[in-house]
Design a protein around this motif. Sequence first.
Motif, PDB file in Angstrom:
ATOM      1  N   LEU A   1       0.878  -1.168   0.000  1.00  0.00           N
ATOM      2  CA  LEU A   1       0.000   0.000   0.000  1.00  0.00           C
ATOM      3  C   LEU A   1       0.913   1.215   0.000  1.00  0.00           C
ATOM      4  CD1 LEU A   1      -2.802   1.343   0.318  1.00  0.00           C
ATOM      5  CD2 LEU A   1      -2.568   1.031   2.778  1.00  0.00           C
ATOM      6  N   THR A   2       1.020   1.885  -1.139  1.00  0.00           N
ATOM      7  CA  THR A   2       2.018   2.934  -1.269  1.00  0.00           C
ATOM      8  C   THR A   2       1.475   4.215  -1.880  1.00  0.00           C
ATOM      9  OG1 THR A   2       4.216   3.479  -2.147  1.00  0.00           O
ATOM     10  CG2 THR A   2       2.854   2.042  -3.514  1.00  0.00           C
ATOM     11  N   ASP A   3       1.966   5.320  -1.347  1.00  0.00           N
ATOM     12  CA  ASP A   3       1.707   6.611  -1.956  1.00  0.00           C
ATOM     13  C   ASP A   3       2.395   6.604  -3.315  1.00  0.00           C
ATOM     14  OD1 ASP A   3       0.984   9.241  -2.368  1.00  0.00           O
ATOM     15  OD2 ASP A   3       2.284  10.062  -0.814  1.00  0.00           O
ATOM     16  N   VAL A   4       1.851   7.341  -4.252  1.00  0.00           N
ATOM     17  CA  VAL A   4       2.459   7.393  -5.582  1.00  0.00           C
ATOM     18  C   VAL A   4       3.594   8.404  -5.609  1.00  0.00           C
ATOM     19  CG1 VAL A   4       2.054   7.857  -8.024  1.00  0.00           C
ATOM     20  CG2 VAL A   4       0.292   6.720  -6.686  1.00  0.00           C
ATOM     21  N   MET A   5       3.313   9.624  -5.201  1.00  0.00           N
ATOM     22  CA  MET A   5       4.292  10.702  -5.291  1.00  0.00           C
ATOM     23  C   MET A   5       5.007  10.854  -3.954  1.00  0.00           C
ATOM     24  SD  MET A   5       3.883  11.489  -8.417  1.00  0.00           S
ATOM     25  CE  MET A   5       4.853  12.955  -8.596  1.00  0.00           C
ATOM     26  N   MET A   6       6.284  10.479  -3.945  1.00  0.00           N
ATOM     27  CA  MET A   6       7.119  10.602  -2.756  1.00  0.00           C
ATOM     28  C   MET A   6       8.478  11.122  -3.186  1.00  0.00           C
ATOM     29  SD  MET A   6       6.317   7.026  -0.740  1.00  0.00           S
ATOM     30  CE  MET A   6       6.762   5.963  -2.123  1.00  0.00           C
ATOM     31  N   PRO A   7       9.199  11.747  -2.258  1.00  0.00           N
ATOM     32  CA  PRO A   7      10.556  12.178  -2.605  1.00  0.00           C
ATOM     33  C   PRO A   7      11.448  10.968  -2.888  1.00  0.00           C
ATOM     34  CG  PRO A   7       9.930  12.914  -0.380  1.00  0.00           C
ATOM     35  CD  PRO A   7       8.815  12.097  -0.923  1.00  0.00           C
ATOM     36  N   GLY A   8      12.373  11.147  -3.800  1.00  0.00           N
ATOM     37  CA  GLY A   8      13.259  10.035  -4.141  1.00  0.00           C
ATOM     38  C   GLY A   8      12.549   9.074  -5.075  1.00  0.00           C
ATOM     39  N   MET A   9      12.347   7.882  -4.620  1.00  0.00           N
ATOM     40  CA  MET A   9      11.702   6.837  -5.405  1.00  0.00           C
ATOM     41  C   MET A   9      10.180   6.954  -5.291  1.00  0.00           C
ATOM     42  SD  MET A   9      12.084   2.710  -4.796  1.00  0.00           S
ATOM     43  CE  MET A   9      13.841   2.880  -4.627  1.00  0.00           C
ATOM     44  N   ASN A  10       9.492   7.059  -6.430  1.00  0.00           N
ATOM     45  CA  ASN A  10       8.030   7.143  -6.338  1.00  0.00           C
ATOM     46  C   ASN A  10       7.428   5.750  -6.131  1.00  0.00           C
ATOM     47  OD1 ASN A  10       7.371   5.873  -8.884  1.00  0.00           O
ATOM     48  ND2 ASN A  10       7.698   7.814  -9.942  1.00  0.00           N
ATOM     49  N   GLY A  11       6.148   5.713  -5.869  1.00  0.00           N
ATOM     50  CA  GLY A  11       5.474   4.453  -5.561  1.00  0.00           C
ATOM     51  C   GLY A  11       5.518   3.444  -6.692  1.00  0.00           C
ATOM     52  N   HIS A  12       5.429   3.931  -7.931  1.00  0.00           N
ATOM     53  CA  HIS A  12       5.477   3.021  -9.081  1.00  0.00           C
ATOM     54  C   HIS A  12       6.851   2.365  -9.193  1.00  0.00           C
ATOM     55  CE1 HIS A  12       4.601   1.289 -12.942  1.00  0.00           C
ATOM     56  NE2 HIS A  12       5.631   1.912 -13.475  1.00  0.00           N
ATOM     57  N   GLU A  13       7.904   3.143  -9.002  1.00  0.00           N
ATOM     58  CA  GLU A  13       9.266   2.589  -9.046  1.00  0.00           C
ATOM     59  C   GLU A  13       9.460   1.562  -7.931  1.00  0.00           C
ATOM     60  OE1 GLU A  13      11.588   6.513 -10.792  1.00  0.00           O
ATOM     61  OE2 GLU A  13      11.184   6.368  -8.657  1.00  0.00           O
ATOM     62  N   LEU A  14       8.961   1.883  -6.749  1.00  0.00           N
ATOM     63  CA  LEU A  14       9.038   0.951  -5.620  1.00  0.00           C
ATOM     64  C   LEU A  14       8.318  -0.350  -5.957  1.00  0.00           C
ATOM     65  CD1 LEU A  14       9.508   0.042  -2.680  1.00  0.00           C
ATOM     66  CD2 LEU A  14       7.445   1.361  -2.080  1.00  0.00           C
ATOM     67  N   ALA A  15       7.110  -0.235  -6.463  1.00  0.00           N
ATOM     68  CA  ALA A  15       6.332  -1.433  -6.800  1.00  0.00           C
ATOM     69  C   ALA A  15       7.065  -2.290  -7.827  1.00  0.00           C
ATOM     70  CB  ALA A  15       4.953  -1.034  -7.307  1.00  0.00           C
ATOM     71  N   GLN A  16       7.651  -1.654  -8.842  1.00  0.00           N
ATOM     72  CA  GLN A  16       8.372  -2.409  -9.868  1.00  0.00           C
ATOM     73  C   GLN A  16       9.536  -3.190  -9.265  1.00  0.00           C
ATOM     74  OE1 GLN A  16       7.160  -2.847 -13.001  1.00  0.00           O
ATOM     75  NE2 GLN A  16       5.504  -1.760 -12.000  1.00  0.00           N
ATOM     76  N   ARG A  17      10.230  -2.581  -8.330  1.00  0.00           N
ATOM     77  CA  ARG A  17      11.359  -3.263  -7.666  1.00  0.00           C
ATOM     78  C   ARG A  17      10.862  -4.464  -6.865  1.00  0.00           C
ATOM     79  NH1 ARG A  17      15.801   0.556  -6.252  1.00  0.00           N
ATOM     80  NH2 ARG A  17      16.703  -1.219  -5.152  1.00  0.00           N
ATOM     81  N   LEU A  18       9.770  -4.286  -6.121  1.00  0.00           N
ATOM     82  CA  LEU A  18       9.248  -5.391  -5.311  1.00  0.00           C
ATOM     83  C   LEU A  18       8.615  -6.473  -6.181  1.00  0.00           C
ATOM     84  CD1 LEU A  18       7.733  -3.444  -2.286  1.00  0.00           C
ATOM     85  CD2 LEU A  18       9.814  -4.831  -2.313  1.00  0.00           C
ATOM     86  N   LEU A  19       7.934  -6.068  -7.246  1.00  0.00           N
ATOM     87  CA  LEU A  19       7.293  -7.043  -8.131  1.00  0.00           C
ATOM     88  C   LEU A  19       8.308  -7.878  -8.897  1.00  0.00           C
ATOM     89  CD1 LEU A  19       4.345  -4.855  -9.426  1.00  0.00           C
ATOM     90  CD2 LEU A  19       4.149  -6.935  -8.033  1.00  0.00           C
ATOM     91  N   ALA A  20       9.500  -7.369  -9.091  1.00  0.00           N
ATOM     92  CA  ALA A  20      10.550  -8.155  -9.757  1.00  0.00           C
ATOM     93  C   ALA A  20      10.894  -9.394  -8.935  1.00  0.00           C
ATOM     94  CB  ALA A  20      11.795  -7.290  -9.978  1.00  0.00           C
ATOM     95  N   GLU A  21      10.785  -9.272  -7.608  1.00  0.00           N
ATOM     96  CA  GLU A  21      11.072 -10.397  -6.713  1.00  0.00           C
ATOM     97  C   GLU A  21       9.816 -11.158  -6.320  1.00  0.00           C
ATOM     98  OE1 GLU A  21      13.174  -8.907  -3.333  1.00  0.00           O
ATOM     99  OE2 GLU A  21      14.570  -7.769  -4.569  1.00  0.00           O
ATOM    100  N   ARG A  22       8.685 -10.469  -6.313  1.00  0.00           N
ATOM    101  CA  ARG A  22       7.410 -11.058  -5.880  1.00  0.00           C
ATOM    102  C   ARG A  22       6.318 -10.685  -6.882  1.00  0.00           C
ATOM    103  NH1 ARG A  22       8.910  -8.126  -0.565  1.00  0.00           N
ATOM    104  NH2 ARG A  22       9.992  -9.722   0.578  1.00  0.00           N
TER     105      ARG A  22
END
Length: 121
Positions: free
Chosen positions: A50-71
Amino acid sequence: TVLLVEDEPAVRALTRRVLTRAGYRVLEAADGLQALSVAGERGVGVDLLLTDVMMPGMNGHELAQRLLAERPELPVLYISGYSEAVLSRRGALADGTQLLAKPFSPRVLLARVRELLDSRQ
């Protein structure tokens, strides 16, 4: 277990409280890098991001892509105060993603979380 990623402390605290009272285990992070660290801890199982989309640094979409690569089966629910059209124009949200607009009620939050968790089965 819900991994909650939100850079606004008040929104994060309220969301955590709603989820915890409903019986969910909540792991929280203030940004994408902290979320990757929490998710990478040994023995930590995450059932929903459950992630905010717009955040400083890495946005929520980038975060999701990193986690989805493993899961790849990990359900993701994005939250944002921006409209879906604005997020799409900025490239911060892919087509077909699940978005919950801020502000949201506890009832709507819990319904969407349950819907995504149930869709995995």
